[in-house]
Motif scaffolding. Structure first.
Motif, PDB file in Angstrom:
ATOM      1  N   GLU B 189       0.904  -1.084   0.122  1.00  0.00           N
ATOM      2  CA  GLU B 189       0.126  -0.090  -0.200  1.00  0.00           C
ATOM      3  C   GLU B 189       0.264   1.378  -0.348  1.00  0.00           C
ATOM      4  OE1 GLU B 189      -2.415  -0.542   3.419  1.00  0.00           O
ATOM      5  OE2 GLU B 189      -4.322  -2.486   2.455  1.00  0.00           O
ATOM      6  N   ALA B 190       1.935   0.952  -0.983  1.00  0.00           N
ATOM      7  CA  ALA B 190       2.800   2.450  -0.923  1.00  0.00           C
ATOM      8  C   ALA B 190       2.183   3.224  -1.687  1.00  0.00           C
ATOM      9  CB  ALA B 190       4.166   2.198  -1.245  1.00  0.00           C
ATOM     10  N   ASP B 191       1.822   4.819  -1.154  1.00  0.00           N
ATOM     11  CA  ASP B 191       1.783   5.592  -2.199  1.00  0.00           C
ATOM     12  C   ASP B 191       2.797   6.541  -2.538  1.00  0.00           C
ATOM     13  OD1 ASP B 191      -1.334   5.989  -1.869  1.00  0.00           O
ATOM     14  OD2 ASP B 191      -1.469   6.453   0.277  1.00  0.00           O
ATOM     15  N   ILE B 192       3.876   6.621  -2.452  1.00  0.00           N
ATOM     16  CA  ILE B 192       4.872   7.036  -2.438  1.00  0.00           C
ATOM     17  C   ILE B 192       5.475   6.085  -2.812  1.00  0.00           C
ATOM     18  CG2 ILE B 192       6.709   8.644  -2.556  1.00  0.00           C
ATOM     19  CD1 ILE B 192       4.982   9.641   0.300  1.00  0.00           C
ATOM     20  N   LEU B 193       6.147   5.678  -4.908  1.00  0.00           N
ATOM     21  CA  LEU B 193       6.953   5.221  -5.147  1.00  0.00           C
ATOM     22  C   LEU B 193       8.534   5.923  -5.202  1.00  0.00           C
ATOM     23  CD1 LEU B 193       6.605   2.244  -5.040  1.00  0.00           C
ATOM     24  CD2 LEU B 193       5.427   2.968  -7.600  1.00  0.00           C
ATOM     25  N   ILE B 194       9.154   5.302  -4.745  1.00  0.00           N
ATOM     26  CA  ILE B 194      10.903   6.106  -5.250  1.00  0.00           C
ATOM     27  C   ILE B 194      11.332   4.533  -5.987  1.00  0.00           C
ATOM     28  CG2 ILE B 194      13.324   6.698  -4.589  1.00  0.00           C
ATOM     29  CD1 ILE B 194      11.605   6.627  -1.931  1.00  0.00           C
ATOM     30  N   LEU B 195      12.234   5.204  -7.547  1.00  0.00           N
ATOM     31  CA  LEU B 195      12.676   4.207  -8.550  1.00  0.00           C
ATOM     32  C   LEU B 195      13.918   4.760  -8.696  1.00  0.00           C
ATOM     33  CD1 LEU B 195       9.052   4.557  -9.467  1.00  0.00           C
ATOM     34  CD2 LEU B 195      10.280   2.349 -10.533  1.00  0.00           C
ATOM     35  N   ASP B 196      15.314   4.146  -7.901  1.00  0.00           N
ATOM     36  CA  ASP B 196      16.867   4.288  -8.380  1.00  0.00           C
ATOM     37  C   ASP B 196      16.813   4.018  -8.904  1.00  0.00           C
ATOM     38  OD1 ASP B 196      19.278   5.155  -8.253  1.00  0.00           O
ATOM     39  OD2 ASP B 196      19.184   3.567  -6.245  1.00  0.00           O
ATOM     40  N   GLU B 197      17.207   4.955 -10.676  1.00  0.00           N
ATOM     41  CA  GLU B 197      17.809   4.272 -11.783  1.00  0.00           C
ATOM     42  C   GLU B 197      16.981   3.202 -12.529  1.00  0.00           C
ATOM     43  OE1 GLU B 197      20.163   5.832 -13.226  1.00  0.00           O
ATOM     44  OE2 GLU B 197      21.175   6.662 -11.849  1.00  0.00           O
ATOM     45  N   PRO B 198      15.802   2.956 -12.330  1.00  0.00           N
ATOM     46  CA  PRO B 198      15.327   1.883 -12.832  1.00  0.00           C
ATOM     47  C   PRO B 198      15.575   1.465 -14.388  1.00  0.00           C
ATOM     48  CG  PRO B 198      13.443   3.955 -13.212  1.00  0.00           C
ATOM     49  CD  PRO B 198      15.205   4.040 -12.664  1.00  0.00           C
ATOM     50  N   THR B 199      16.028   2.768 -15.341  1.00  0.00           N
ATOM     51  CA  THR B 199      15.979   2.042 -16.432  1.00  0.00           C
ATOM     52  C   THR B 199      17.914   1.050 -16.425  1.00  0.00           C
ATOM     53  OG1 THR B 199      16.693   4.408 -17.517  1.00  0.00           O
ATOM     54  CG2 THR B 199      14.033   3.517 -17.445  1.00  0.00           C
ATOM     55  N   GLY B 200      18.156   1.677 -16.410  1.00  0.00           N
ATOM     56  CA  GLY B 200      19.854   1.264 -16.470  1.00  0.00           C
ATOM     57  C   GLY B 200      19.677  -0.551 -16.837  1.00  0.00           C
ATOM     58  N   VAL B 201      19.062  -1.386 -16.185  1.00  0.00           N
ATOM     59  CA  VAL B 201      18.929  -2.561 -16.806  1.00  0.00           C
ATOM     60  C   VAL B 201      17.902  -3.365 -18.267  1.00  0.00           C
ATOM     61  CG1 VAL B 201      19.585  -3.255 -14.937  1.00  0.00           C
ATOM     62  CG2 VAL B 201      17.581  -3.179 -14.847  1.00  0.00           C
ATOM     63  N   LEU B 202      16.911  -2.204 -18.207  1.00  0.00           N
ATOM     64  CA  LEU B 202      15.971  -2.589 -19.631  1.00  0.00           C
ATOM     65  C   LEU B 202      16.288  -1.757 -21.270  1.00  0.00           C
ATOM     66  CD1 LEU B 202      12.851  -0.657 -17.170  1.00  0.00           C
ATOM     67  CD2 LEU B 202      14.220  -3.047 -17.448  1.00  0.00           C
ATOM     68  N   THR B 203      15.612  -2.855 -21.889  1.00  0.00           N
ATOM     69  CA  THR B 203      16.046  -2.316 -23.044  1.00  0.00           C
ATOM     70  C   THR B 203      15.101  -1.232 -23.621  1.00  0.00           C
ATOM     71  OG1 THR B 203      13.501  -2.991 -23.558  1.00  0.00           O
ATOM     72  CG2 THR B 203      15.737  -4.319 -24.076  1.00  0.00           C
ATOM     73  N   PRO B 204      14.915  -0.244 -24.742  1.00  0.00           N
ATOM     74  CA  PRO B 204      14.328   0.912 -24.469  1.00  0.00           C
ATOM     75  C   PRO B 204      12.678   1.034 -24.428  1.00  0.00           C
ATOM     76  CG  PRO B 204      16.303   0.908 -26.355  1.00  0.00           C
ATOM     77  CD  PRO B 204      16.115  -0.700 -25.781  1.00  0.00           C
ATOM     78  N   SER B 205      12.001  -0.536 -25.308  1.00  0.00           N
ATOM     79  CA  SER B 205      11.036  -0.532 -24.921  1.00  0.00           C
ATOM     80  C   SER B 205      10.838  -1.382 -24.100  1.00  0.00           C
ATOM     81  CB  SER B 205      10.455  -1.470 -26.042  1.00  0.00           C
ATOM     82  OG  SER B 205      10.954  -2.742 -25.761  1.00  0.00           O
ATOM     83  N   GLU B 206      11.318  -1.621 -23.309  1.00  0.00           N
ATOM     84  CA  GLU B 206      10.890  -1.889 -21.739  1.00  0.00           C
ATOM     85  C   GLU B 206      11.145  -0.536 -20.848  1.00  0.00           C
ATOM     86  OE1 GLU B 206      12.448  -6.138 -20.159  1.00  0.00           O
ATOM     87  OE2 GLU B 206      14.192  -4.637 -20.798  1.00  0.00           O
ATOM     88  N   ALA B 207      12.088   0.107 -21.471  1.00  0.00           N
ATOM     89  CA  ALA B 207      11.352   1.456 -20.463  1.00  0.00           C
ATOM     90  C   ALA B 207      10.544   2.103 -20.976  1.00  0.00           C
ATOM     91  CB  ALA B 207      12.468   2.103 -20.680  1.00  0.00           C
TER      92      ALA B 207
END
Lengths: 364, 536
Positions: B189-207
C-alpha cells in the motif's frame, strides 16, 4: 564496506598493541583468579625472557623458528592462500636437513649449513608443491589439503625415523646424532668474535641471522620484484590479475613453493642448530604458531619479525613461569591462545573502536 | 558505494533561521499538497558531507525527477527517506505530517515504497511468494497468497502491470522482475514510490513500458520519485525535476520549462557538450577480423553464436545491446581472458582464441589493449597505489624492468605522473590507492594506461559507466583522438546514446548473435531498440 579508515601507521602499530594489551589484561585476571599475583607473574615472564642473556638466548631461539614459519604463512597470504601446512612442511624440512647431515660427510659447518638449508628448503617446498598444484589445477582448497598434509607428514616422518634413520638397537624413534662437523656456531660464539659476552647455554645460533636475512629477502621479493608484484596483484584481485595476464596457476604454484621452502628452513634452526638429530616432534607446533605470527605481523616481513619476538617471549617467559610459580603449564598455553585470539580472530573488535576515535578526531 | 562506517557524533545546529521556520509553519496548511517534504536534511559520513541542508517538496500525484552525477548524494537522500540512514539533522514530512523514519519498516508504514536499482528478489520463489515476503498476514501463507493473487489481477488490469503470478523470478526477464518490485511496493500500500535508476537494465521498449506504468500510477494519485542520470527520461516522464550537485540541492524546475542543456549545466556546474564533436572517420586497412566465434559457458549455455566482423584502422565500431546478450563475453574473448572456438586474425596473422598462447599478456604483445567493463573487479587493483595500477598488465615492459630481477618502481612512478598529467587525473598523486579516486578518475587511470601504450586495437567496455559528466566528455574526446591517430576501437556500451554519438558503425547483438549492422546517421534509437530486443 564498513571498514573504518585508520592511518596506516596506527593500523600496523596501535591495533596489534591494543590487542596484545587486552590479551594480557585478561590473562592477568585469570592468574589473579587462581590465586597468584598477575604483577609478579608478569615481572617473572619479562625477566625470564629479557632479563639476562640466557633469557634473551632462548627468546631469540624460539623467535627464529617463528620468523621462518611466520614468513611462510605471510608470503602465501599475500596471494590470499592460507597455508596451514607449515607444520608438515617444516617436518619435511627436518627430514631434508637430517639426510644432508647424515649421509654426506661435511668438512666444515659452513658448507653443511648451505647444503642443509637447500635440503630443508627443497623438502619443504616439495611438500607444499602438491597442495599448491592441486589448488591451482584442480581447485582443491588449500586449507583442507595443507591440513591433511600435516598428518601425512607426521606419519611419513614416523616411518622414516622408525624404519630408516633409527640406529640399530635404539629404542627412541629418532635419527643418530649428526656428525660434529655439522654443528652450527651458537650466538655466543658469533658475538664472542666481537668481544660481546653472551650466555653459552641457549641454543640460539647462526640461523637467527638467516631468519633476519629472510625477512629482508621476502620484503624485497614482494615489493621490489616483478614476481612480488604479480603475487600481490593476484592476492588483491584475481580477476584483475587475470586481466593483466598473470597466470593464476603459475603464481599459486610459485607462492606455495616459496612458502614451503621458508617453513622448511625452520628445521635448520631446530634440527641442525639445537638438537643435532631428528626427533619425532622436531617442530613442536611452531608451524601453527606461524599462523598467529603472520596474522599479528599483518603479513608483512617486518611485522612478522616483531611478532616472532613477542611469541618467543611468550614461550620463554611462559617456561619460566611454569618453572618458578604454582601457575600450571596449561595456563601458559591459555595466555598464548589469548594473544592469538585477540590479535588474530578479534582484530576488528579493537580496530573498530580505534577507527571511531580517529573518525572523531578527523571530524573535529 | 558510500562506506557506512559510523559517522561522527557531530550534529550541526538547525540552520534555519527563525523567520524561515515561521514561514514554513505558515504554509503547513498548504503543504498538504505535498506528499513529501524534506527540510534541511544533512548527512555526513565522517569528513564527507553527502547531503548538505537539503530541502525539497514533492507534489502529490506527480512524477518528480531527481538528477545528479554519481556521488551527488541522490541515493543517500533516498536512503534517508527509506530509513536506511538517519539524517544528522533536518525533518521529514509525509503528507504534511512530521514523520520519524528510523528503519525501512517505518517507511513502509508511512506509505513509502522503494524499487532498488539491484532488485531484492528471491530467485527461486514465485512472483506471488516474493510479493508477500515479509508482509504475510499471519502464520499461514494461504490467505496472504489468495489476497495477493486477487490484488495482482486488479493491478495488472489497471496499470499494464501484467506478470504471471506463478512464474519463478529466475525465469523472468529483467523488465518483468522490475514490475514485481513495483508490485511488492503496491501490495504494501505504498502511496509514494521511489525508483532508483530504473532503466539502467531495460531495453528502450521495456523502459517505455515502465514509463506507461508510472504514468498510470500517477493518474491513480500515486506520487513517484524517479532517480536517474538520464536526462532524456527526465524530459519524457517527469512533471518536476530537482538537480543535485555535490550533496546540495541546486535547483528545482518544472520539466516543461527546462531543457536537457540547462539540466546538464546545473548538474555539472558549467557548460557541457552533450554531443560528441568528431569528424567523419577515415578508415584504413583492416586490422582485426573474427570469424565463426562461438563460446559455450560452464553451464553449457551458448553465449556467442557464430560471431563474425572486421575492424579497420581509424574507426570506432560500437556494439549495442541490452546487458547480458554476449557483448561482455565477446570483449573477454578478444582480450584473451576466455578461450573460445572460432578464428581471428590480427593484421592478417592468426590470433589464437584458445590454448597456451591465449592470455592477456599475449594480446598486449600483439598491441591489443583492453579497457574492461568492470574497472573495480578487473581494470584496477583497488588496494594498489595508482602507480602499481599503471604497471598492471604492463609489468613485463622493458621500461619498468631495467634489470632482470628488480622492478624499477621509481620509473613506474615517473611514468604514472606523466600519464596522470596527460589525462588530468585528480588528485595527480601516484601514491594514492586506486580506491581513493572518484569513478571518473579511476577510469582515467585505466584509459591512460591502455591508450598511452598506443595500441592498434582498443577494446573498450562501458567507458563511462559510473563516471561524471565532466569526465565523460574528456573520455569521449580521448577515444576520438585515438581513433584519428589510426587505432581501431571496439566499443561496448549499454548506453545507446554513447554508441550513437561515438560509433562510425554500429553492430547490434542479441542473444549471442549479431542482429545486424547500421550506420549511426542512418538509424535511430527506436530501430536499434527493436534490434536489441531481437525483433528485427
Amino acid at each position: 564496506m564498513s571498514r573504518g579508515r585508520i592511518p596506516h601507521w596506527a593500523d600496523v602499530t596501535l591495533v596489534p598493541l591494543a590487542s596484545v594489551f587486552l590479551a594480557f589484561v585478561i590473562s592477568g585476571i585469570l592468574i589473579w583468579a587462581i590465586g597468584e599475583s598477575p604483577w609478579a607473574a608478569m615481572k617473572l615472564m619479562v625477566e625470564g625472557a629479557f632479563g639476562s642473556s640466557y633469557g634473551w638466548g632462548y627468546t631469540l631461539f624460539y623467535a627464529t623458528n617463528f620468523i621462518f614459519t611466520g614468513l611462510a604463512v605471510a608470503v602465501a597470504f599475500q596471494a590470499r592462500l592460507f597455508n596451514i601446512g607449515g607444520e608438515g612442511q617444516a617436518l619435511l624440512g627436518g627430514l631434508g636437513v637430517a639426510l644432508v647431515c647424515l649421509y654426506i660427510p661435511w668438512p666444515h659447518w659452513s658448507l653443511a649449513l648451505i647444503a642443509a638449508s637447500l635440503g630443508a628448503a627443497v623438502f619443504g617446498a616439495g611438500w607444499a608443491l602438491i597442495p599448491g598444484y592441486l589448488q591451482a589445477k584442480r581447485g582443491s582448497h588449500i586449507v583442507i589439503t595443507t591440513i591433511m598434509f600435516n598428518f601425512i607428514a607426521a606419519s611419513l616422518l614416523g616411518y622414516f625415523l622408525v624404519n630408516v634413520l633409527r640406529p640399530q638397537g635404539a629404542q627412541d624413534p629418532s635419527s643418530p646424532r649428526f656428525p660434529s662437523e655439522t654443528a652450527l656456531p651458537k650466538l655466543h660464539e658469533i658475538l664472542g668474535v666481537f668481544g660481546i659476552p653472551f650466555s653459552t647455554v641457549p641454543p640460539v645460533n647462526i640461523s637467527l641471522l638467516i631468519a633476519v636475512g629472510m625477512c629482508f629477502a621476502v620484503w624485497f621479493m614482494l615489493w621490489r620484484t616483478r614476481l612480488g608484484f604479480q603475487i600481490r596483484a593476484f592476492g588483491e584481485s584475481e580477476p584483475a590479475a587475470e586481466y593483466a595476464g598473470i597466470s593464476p596457476v603459475r603464481i599459486t604454484v610459485y607462492v606455495m613453493l616459496i612458502s614451503g621452502a621458508l617453513a622448511g628452513l625452520m628445521a635448520v634452526n631446530s634440527v641442525m642448530g639445537e638438537q643435532q638429530r631428528l626427533v619425532l616432534n622436531a617442530v613442536e607446533g611452531a608451524g601453527f604458531i606461524g599462523i598467529a605470527v603472520a596474522l599479528m605481523g599483518r603479513n608483512h616481513p617486518f611485522g612478522v619479525f616483531l611478532a616472532a619476538i613477542l611469541f618467543g617471549f611468550l614461550y620463554q617467559g611462559g617456561a619460566e613461569l611454569a618453572l618458578w610459580t604454582g601457575i600450571p603449564r596449561e595456563l601458559i598455553v591459555v595466555i598464548q591462545a589469548l594473544v592469538i585470539l585477540f590479535t588474530g580472530a578479534l582484530d576488528n573488535m579493537v580496530r573498530i573502536p580505534i577507527a571511531r576515535i580517529f573518525a572523531m578526531r578527523g571530524a573535529r | 558505494m558510500i562506506t557506512a562506517w559510523t559517522a561522527s557524533a557531530r550534529r550541526s545546529d538547525p540552520r534555519m533561521t527563525q523567520a524561515q521556520t515561521q514561514a514554513m509553519r505558515q504554509d503547513t496548511a498548504a503543504s498538504n499538497a505535498f506528499a513529501i517534504e524534506l527540510r534541511g536534511i544533512s548527512k555526513a559520513f565522517g569528513p564527507v558531507q553527502a547531503n548538505k541542508d537539503i530541502s525539497i517538496r514533492v507534489r502529490r500525484g506527480t512524477i518528480h525527477g531527481i538528477v545528479g552525477e554519481n556521488g551527488a548524494g541522490k541515493s543517500t537522500l533516498m536512503s534517508i527517506l527509506y530509513g536506511f540512514y538517519r539524517a544528522d539533522s533536518g525533518e521529514i514530512l509525509i503528507n504534511g505530517q512530521q514523520t520519524d523514519i528510523p528503519d525501512s519498516l517505518s517507511a513502509i508504514r508511512a506509505g513509502v515504497g522503494m524499487v532498488f536499482q539491484h532488485f531484492k528478489l528471491v530467485e527461486n520463489f514465485t512472483v506471488l511468494e516474493n510479493v508477500i515476503l515479509g508482509a504475510e498476514a499471519g502464520a499461514m501463507l494461504r490467505p496472504s497468497l489468495a489476497k495477493a493473487r486477487g490484488l495482482l489481477k486488479d493491478l495488472a488490469r489497471e496499470f499494464e502491470l501484467n506478470v504471471d503470478p506463478d512464474a519463478l523470478i529466475e525465469n523472468l526477464s529483467v523488465g518483468h522482475q522490475q514490475r514485481v518490485e513495483i508490485l511488492k511496493a503496491l501490495y504494501r500500500e505504498a502511496d509514494i514510490l521511489i525508483l532508483d535508476e530504473p532503466t539502467g537494465v531495460l531495453t528502450p521498449s521495456e523502459a517505455d513500458h515502465l514509463f506507461r506504468i508510472l504514468r498510470g500510477l500517477k493518474e491513480q494519485g500515486k506520487t513517484i520519485i524517479l532517480i536517474t542520470h538520464k536526462l532524456r527520461e527526465i524530459m519524457d516522464v517527469t512533471d518536476e525535476v530537482s538537480v543535485m550537485r555535490r550533496g546540495e540541492m541546486v535547483a528545482t524546475r518544472t520539466t516543461s520549462e527546462t531543457s536537457p542543456t540547462e539540466l546538464a549545466e546545473l548538474m555539472v556546474g558549467r557548460k557541457v557538450l552533450l554531443r560528441v564533436e568528431k569528424t567523419p572517420a577515415m578508415p584504413g586497412p583492416e586490422v582485426l577480423r573474427v570469424e565463426g566465434l562461438r563460446l559455450v559457458d560452464a553451464q553449457g549455455v551458448e553465449r556467442l553464436r557464430s560471431i563474425g566482423f572486421a575492424l579497420r584502422a581509424g574507426e570506432i565500431v560500437g556494439i549495442a545491446g541490452v546487458a547480458g546478450n554476449g557483448q561482455s563475453e565477446l570483449l573477454e574473448v578478444l582480450a584473451g581472458l576466455r578461450p573460445a572456438e572460432g578464428q581471428a586474425w590480427m593484421k592478417g596473422a592468426p590470433l589464437p582464441l584458445s590454448g597456451p598462447d591465449c592470455d592477456a599478456q599475449a594480446r598486449r604483445a600483439r598491441r591489443i589493449a583492453h579497457v574492461p567493463e568492470d574497472r573495480h573487479r578487473r581494470g584496477l587493483v583497488l588496494n594498489f597505489h595508482a602507480w602499481e595500477n599503471t604497471a598492471l598488465g604492463y609489468h613485463n615492459d622493458d621500461a619498468y624492468n631495467p634489470s632482470p630481477w628488480k622492478m624499477d618502481n621509481a620509473a613506474i612512478i615517473r611514468d604514472t605522473q606523466a600519464k596522470m598529467a596527460a589525462f588530468d587525473v585528480r588528485p595527480p598523486d601516484p601514491q594514492l590507492k586506486a580506491s581513493g579516486f572518484s569513478g571518473g578518475n579511476q577510469q582515467k587511470i585505466v584509459l591512460a594506461r591502455e591508450i598511452e601504450h598506443t595500441p592498434e586495437v582498443l577494446l573498450v567496455g562501458q567507458p563511462t559507466r559510473g563516471v561524471d559528466i565532466g569526465a565523460i566528455e574528456f573520455i569521449h574526446q580521448r577515444l576520438i583522438t585515438l581513433r584519428d591517430a589510426g587505432a581501431a576501437i571496439l566499443l561496448v556500451s549499454v548506453e545507446l546514446d554513447e554508441i550513437l554519438s561515438l560509433s562510425d558503425r554500429i553492430i547490434v547483438m542479441f542473444d549471442g548473435r549479431i542482429m545486424g549492422e547500421r550506420a549511426p546517421d542512418q538509424t535511430n534509437a527506436q530501430e536499434l531498440g527493436l534490434m536489441m530486443a531481437g525483433m528485427a
